[in-house]
Design a protein around this motif. Sequence first.
Motif, PDB file in Angstrom:
ATOM      1  N   UNK A 348     -31.456 -50.609   9.428  1.00 28.36           N
ATOM      2  CA  UNK A 348     -32.052 -49.385   9.986  1.00 28.36           C
ATOM      3  C   UNK A 348     -31.046 -48.620  10.841  1.00 28.36           C
ATOM      4  N   UNK A 349     -30.319 -49.342  11.703  1.00 22.56           N
ATOM      5  CA  UNK A 349     -29.370 -48.670  12.587  1.00 22.56           C
ATOM      6  C   UNK A 349     -28.186 -48.106  11.804  1.00 22.56           C
ATOM      7  N   UNK A 350     -27.791 -48.804  10.744  1.00 23.87           N
ATOM      8  CA  UNK A 350     -26.697 -48.296   9.906  1.00 23.87           C
ATOM      9  C   UNK A 350     -27.092 -46.970   9.258  1.00 23.87           C
ATOM     10  N   UNK A 351     -28.323 -46.902   8.769  1.00 19.58           N
ATOM     11  CA  UNK A 351     -28.793 -45.655   8.147  1.00 19.58           C
ATOM     12  C   UNK A 351     -28.889 -44.548   9.189  1.00 19.58           C
ATOM     13  N   UNK A 352     -29.358 -44.884  10.401  1.00 21.89           N
ATOM     14  CA  UNK A 352     -29.431 -43.872  11.461  1.00 21.89           C
ATOM     15  C   UNK A 352     -28.035 -43.356  11.806  1.00 21.89           C
ATOM     16  N   UNK A 353     -27.068 -44.235  11.831  1.00 26.92           N
ATOM     17  CA  UNK A 353     -25.710 -43.828  12.181  1.00 26.92           C
ATOM     18  C   UNK A 353     -25.086 -42.952  11.105  1.00 26.92           C
ATOM     19  N   UNK A 354     -25.413 -43.221   9.843  1.00 23.59           N
ATOM     20  CA  UNK A 354     -24.808 -42.472   8.731  1.00 23.59           C
ATOM     21  C   UNK A 354     -25.542 -41.163   8.478  1.00 23.59           C
ATOM     22  N   UNK A 355     -26.879 -41.212   8.403  1.00 23.36           N
ATOM     23  CA  UNK A 355     -27.669 -40.049   7.984  1.00 23.36           C
ATOM     24  C   UNK A 355     -28.426 -39.387   9.140  1.00 23.36           C
ATOM     25  N   UNK A 356     -28.469 -40.040  10.301  1.00 22.84           N
ATOM     26  CA  UNK A 356     -29.233 -39.496  11.412  1.00 22.84           C
ATOM     27  C   UNK A 356     -30.657 -40.011  11.406  1.00 22.84           C
ATOM     28  N   UNK A 357     -31.382 -39.849  12.511  1.00 22.87           N
ATOM     29  CA  UNK A 357     -32.742 -40.399  12.620  1.00 22.87           C
ATOM     30  C   UNK A 357     -33.831 -39.528  11.999  1.00 22.87           C
ATOM     31  N   UNK A 358     -33.509 -38.295  11.633  1.00 19.75           N
ATOM     32  CA  UNK A 358     -34.528 -37.375  11.134  1.00 19.75           C
ATOM     33  C   UNK A 358     -34.806 -37.611   9.656  1.00 19.75           C
ATOM     34  N   UNK A 359     -35.925 -37.053   9.191  1.00 15.39           N
ATOM     35  CA  UNK A 359     -36.290 -37.162   7.778  1.00 15.39           C
ATOM     36  C   UNK A 359     -35.292 -36.400   6.909  1.00 15.39           C
ATOM     37  N   UNK A 360     -35.034 -36.936   5.727  1.00 19.17           N
ATOM     38  CA  UNK A 360     -34.156 -36.281   4.761  1.00 19.17           C
ATOM     39  C   UNK A 360     -34.999 -35.638   3.653  1.00 19.17           C
ATOM     40  N   UNK A 361     -34.513 -34.515   3.148  1.00 22.49           N
ATOM     41  CA  UNK A 361     -35.258 -33.786   2.120  1.00 22.49           C
ATOM     42  C   UNK A 361     -34.990 -34.371   0.744  1.00 22.49           C
ATOM     43  N   UNK A 362     -36.027 -34.830   0.093  1.00 26.60           N
ATOM     44  CA  UNK A 362     -35.960 -35.292  -1.288  1.00 26.60           C
ATOM     45  C   UNK A 362     -36.960 -34.456  -2.081  1.00 26.60           C
ATOM     46  N   UNK A 363     -36.467 -33.757  -3.089  1.00 33.22           N
ATOM     47  CA  UNK A 363     -37.307 -32.814  -3.830  1.00 33.22           C
ATOM     48  C   UNK A 363     -38.027 -33.467  -4.994  1.00 33.22           C
ATOM     49  N   UNK A 364     -39.101 -32.807  -5.440  1.00 38.43           N
ATOM     50  CA  UNK A 364     -39.834 -33.225  -6.631  1.00 38.43           C
ATOM     51  C   UNK A 364     -39.294 -32.489  -7.848  1.00 38.43           C
ATOM     52  N   UNK A 365     -38.947 -33.186  -8.919  1.00 38.99           N
ATOM     53  CA  UNK A 365     -38.628 -32.478 -10.163  1.00 38.99           C
ATOM     54  C   UNK A 365     -39.831 -31.657 -10.625  1.00 38.99           C
ATOM     55  N   UNK A 366     -39.586 -30.680 -11.472  1.00 40.21           N
ATOM     56  CA  UNK A 366     -40.667 -29.781 -11.905  1.00 40.21           C
ATOM     57  C   UNK A 366     -41.796 -30.541 -12.585  1.00 40.21           C
ATOM     58  N   UNK A 367     -41.465 -31.617 -13.305  1.00 45.01           N
ATOM     59  CA  UNK A 367     -42.501 -32.345 -14.034  1.00 45.01           C
ATOM     60  C   UNK A 367     -43.338 -33.249 -13.129  1.00 45.01           C
ATOM     61  N   UNK A 368     -42.957 -33.352 -11.852  1.00 47.74           N
ATOM     62  CA  UNK A 368     -43.765 -34.110 -10.901  1.00 47.74           C
ATOM     63  C   UNK A 368     -44.450 -33.208  -9.883  1.00 47.74           C
ATOM     64  N   UNK A 369     -44.340 -31.905 -10.062  1.00 45.61           N
ATOM     65  CA  UNK A 369     -44.921 -30.956  -9.113  1.00 45.61           C
ATOM     66  C   UNK A 369     -46.263 -30.438  -9.618  1.00 45.61           C
TER      67      UNK A 369
END
Length: 534
Positions: A348-369
């Motif tokens: 968990x701390x490694x991910x916070x250090x690399x990407x930060x503590x905030x949520x990351x944007x992951x998009x939906x492909x058109x066929x899942x929207x």
Amino acid sequence: MLIRFFSLIFLLLSLVAPSHAQSDPKPLIDALSKADFNEAETLIGQIAATGDVRVVPALDAFSNGDLYFRKSDDLVFIAKAAGSGFELIDPLTGMSAGQAPKNAVTKIKVNNNLRRVIRSAMGGLTLMSPDRAVRLQAADAVLRSPGPENLELVEAALAKETDSEVKTRMEEARAVSVLSSNRSIDEKRVAIETIRNLGGRNALGILNSVSGSIDAGLKGDLAAAIDAIEGEQKLWDMVQNVWYGLSLGSVLLLAAIGLAITFGVMGIINMAHGEMVMLGAYSTFIVQEAIRSNAPGLFDWSLAIALPVAFLITGAVGFVIERGVIRFLYGRPLETLLATWGVSLILQQAIRSIFGPTNQEVGNPSWMSGSFALGGMTITWNRLWIVLFSMSIFMALLVVMKKSAYGLNMRAVTQNRRMASSMGIRTPWVDALTFALGSGIAGIAGVALSQIDNVSPNLGQSYIIDSFMVVVFGGVGNLWGTLVGALSLGVLNKFLEPSVGAVLGKILVLVLIILFIQKRPRGLFALKGRAVEA
């Protein structure tokens, strides 16, 4: 009143016989600059009578108070604020006609009566549109906002409609407009039956809205229709809850199925399993970012690309954890639990250090929207695909476990580790590969969960407790037990939440599982074998 009547007659005649319609609406729109309210009402009827759908933006702007005329030549424009003045837009072409200071133009006044006439005129234009999609959208708009002023227009359009779906929708729109009109009781009775057959919450709202003003002779018909729709709606609500439960159960299955393998084969309480799910979600984020930067046209394939990436990354991490930490702690469950909990904190701390503590944007492909309606319930495409994906992963894992040599070795180690070792099976490598496989499946679960949950360092913590409950309830190490346990707990949760709330619902589920384990300590489907039965 006479002016309004004759303008409506003129509008209807023009819709039925468009060959006699005036071809150019521009002079009529410009005439609004000098018209009073009564004259404007007549002009609106004449503008709509041209049958020219280009006038719809102008009428819409008039209704919203965005129609102005230029004082120098009395020409009418749609005006949008631009700095200290206005940008003038041609009401028919939508092209810019330059800018003008505020004192060079005057707003054309509009009142509620004019707005009602404008809505009717716009409804008539769109209901008579040559575009099927526009007509269907117009009929839907009347269904959502019924009124007697739309009735004649709907009937005129209905008389000329040939498309079966649009005609059905217009008949429904006519029915909802009849109820608020002064038509005969027999017509209203037929309209009530039409709306009752329409069903759904919208139909129920329409019937309830007229219950206070409906004729006394129709009270019984109205009450019967409302009762029938409410009964159907309760049934559909129950079906919707079952679907929500299956959807939640498929998510729990994805999160728990890897844990079921490692827990069953190795007897390891892996508190870092949730972090494997989290790493899978972040793998999806990394893949999507790479695609956005280098090949945006491949975005719809991002999940297909992320699946093997997440499986390999989390599988490798799981292999390293087993070889580096867990293999030294077999037979010491408390130390294993503490060690894997420490690993989870490190990840968990490694991910916070690399990407930060905030949520990351992951998009939906058109066929899942988006979503679609099935009867009286709504199904979102992303949830449907996740259910299908979960079942596919389950069946693939079942084939591996039942048909492959590796699966045979795994089952042998699960049932009797000492006997399997004496038969030449390298149990340490079975343990390592099993842990890697369970971690890889957790990573695949993270790819799916990234489409419905926030991708953050805490993602895995939301599912680890539920995953353990699924595994213990279904039977440790049994895939079929994991499937039944996940779906059962998902449905149970969704039926408890509306009555007791989400938090108390989870507590009740936990209490029920504890009571169940008191009666069946090995879960729903207990593994069989000399070692496990000892």
